[in-house]
Write an enzyme that holds these catalytic residues in place. Structure first.
Site, short mmCIF file in Angstrom:
data_model
loop_
_atom_site.label_atom_id
_atom_site.label_comp_id
_atom_site.label_asym_id
_atom_site.label_seq_id
_atom_site.Cartn_x
_atom_site.Cartn_y
_atom_site.Cartn_z
N GLU A 46 0.88 -1.14 -0.07
CA GLU A 46 0.00 -0.05 -0.19
C GLU A 46 1.03 1.17 -0.03
O GLU A 46 1.91 1.29 0.70
CB GLU A 46 -0.81 0.10 1.20
CG GLU A 46 -2.23 -0.82 1.12
CD GLU A 46 -2.28 -1.79 1.98
OE1 GLU A 46 -3.30 -2.44 2.19
OE2 GLU A 46 -1.23 -2.25 2.73
N THR A 47 0.15 2.10 -0.66
CA THR A 47 0.73 3.74 -0.69
C THR A 47 -0.14 4.59 -0.25
O THR A 47 -1.28 4.48 -0.74
CB THR A 47 1.44 3.91 -2.01
OG1 THR A 47 2.37 3.15 -2.32
CG2 THR A 47 1.87 5.51 -2.15
#
Length: 296
Positions: A46-47
């Site tokens: 995830e970002t």
């Protein structure tokens, strides 16, 4: 345009364990396609992108992306971002502070506490888990994970949502958990029948549970720590009689098989046989910082 970023390892107090997270700040001018391009560039599970909140009384508005798609809520980005924002605002000394994040799934309050060298955060999940449409036949679950049918249990598999949705696969023992792996064509058939793209596997281990999470369809073969799935697990545990009235604290250990152990604390509050609140807690360690070019 260059944007500041930082990376953290989340749900750990040790560098190079836990779940890596990229945090991109000053992201108000970025569109969805640009955020997706940056998430693919970092290529982490995830970002997270930090924007100005819609309500000035909140800390920040955030958007969270897999390498392949945006998601409405995720635990390890929320914990990591809250620790990053709180520790940046107060770089020294002990403190306890409330970070309020506007996420697609809803408002997420996070309490961040630093005592000496230890810093932890605890979020309150924005949604109470609810059953998700779909089927999770135990034999089909076993086939998709390359396990015999008797490796599924003692709980029944379930499908639950609370922002994102997950299939929950109870595994009988640690040996079977270690052997599990998604195999085709059974995996795709299971995901279609369950109407999800991720499976969370768990087995009893000591006073809590050991877990793994597979999501190859979303570009994540295996995730070392999944805060959202850990929160939604409360629905699966309650449905199988594993939670009682009042407050229950459950320790979850994920990522061991990947060499990235992640410690997650799940707190569930139940009143009149219903879940009324779910909290997820853990730590985070800063790893890197710098600037990244915004896509054109």
């Amino acid at each position: 345009m260059m944007l500041p970023f930082a990376t953290y390892d989340v749900f750990t107090d040790t560098a190079f364990a836990g779940n890596p997270l990229a945090i991109v700040e000053q992201a108000d001018a970025l569109g969805t396609a640009q955020m997706q391009a940056l998430a693919r560039e970092f290529n982490l599970s995830e970002t997270l992108f930090v924007q100005t909140p819609d309500d000035p009384s909140h800390t920040a508005k955030v958007r969270i992306f897999f390498p392949t798609a945006e998601i409405p809520f995720a635990g390890h980005p929320t914990i990591g971002c809250a620790i990053h924002l709180a520790s940046t605002a107060q770089p020294a000394g002990d403190f306890e502070t409330l970070i309020t994040l506007e996420e697609v799934a809803g408002l997420v309050p996070v309490t961040v506490t630093r005592r000496g060298q230890s810093i932890t955060a605890e979020l309150t999940a924005p949604k109470i888990p609810a059953p998700h449409p779909g089927t999770a036949d135990p034999a089909r679950v076993a086939a998709a994970l390359d396990l015999p049918r008797d490796a599924i249990g003692p709980h029944r598999p379930g499908i639950w949502q609370g922002g994102p949705a997950f299939l929950y696969a109870p595994i009988t023992d640690l040996g079977a958990l270690a052997r599990a792996r998604p195999v085709e064509p059974h995996w795709s058939a299971l995901m279609e029948a369950a109407d999800v793209d991720s499976a969370y596997l768990y087995t009893a281990a000591g006073p809590g549970y050991r877990a793994r999470m597979f999501s190859p369809t979303a570009g994540i073969h295996e995730d070392p720590a999944t805060g959202s799935a850990s929160a939604i697990l409360a629905g699966q545990l309650l449905a199988n009689g594993a939670l009682t009235e009042g407050t229950t604290v459950t320790d979850l250990l994920q990522g061991v098989e990947m060499g990235r152990p992640s410690a997650i604390r799940l707190t569930t509050e139940i009143a009149d046989t219903r879940i009324v609140a779910i909290r997820i807690a853990g730590g985070a360690v800063p790893i890197s910082h710098g600037q990244i070019r915004a896509p054109g």
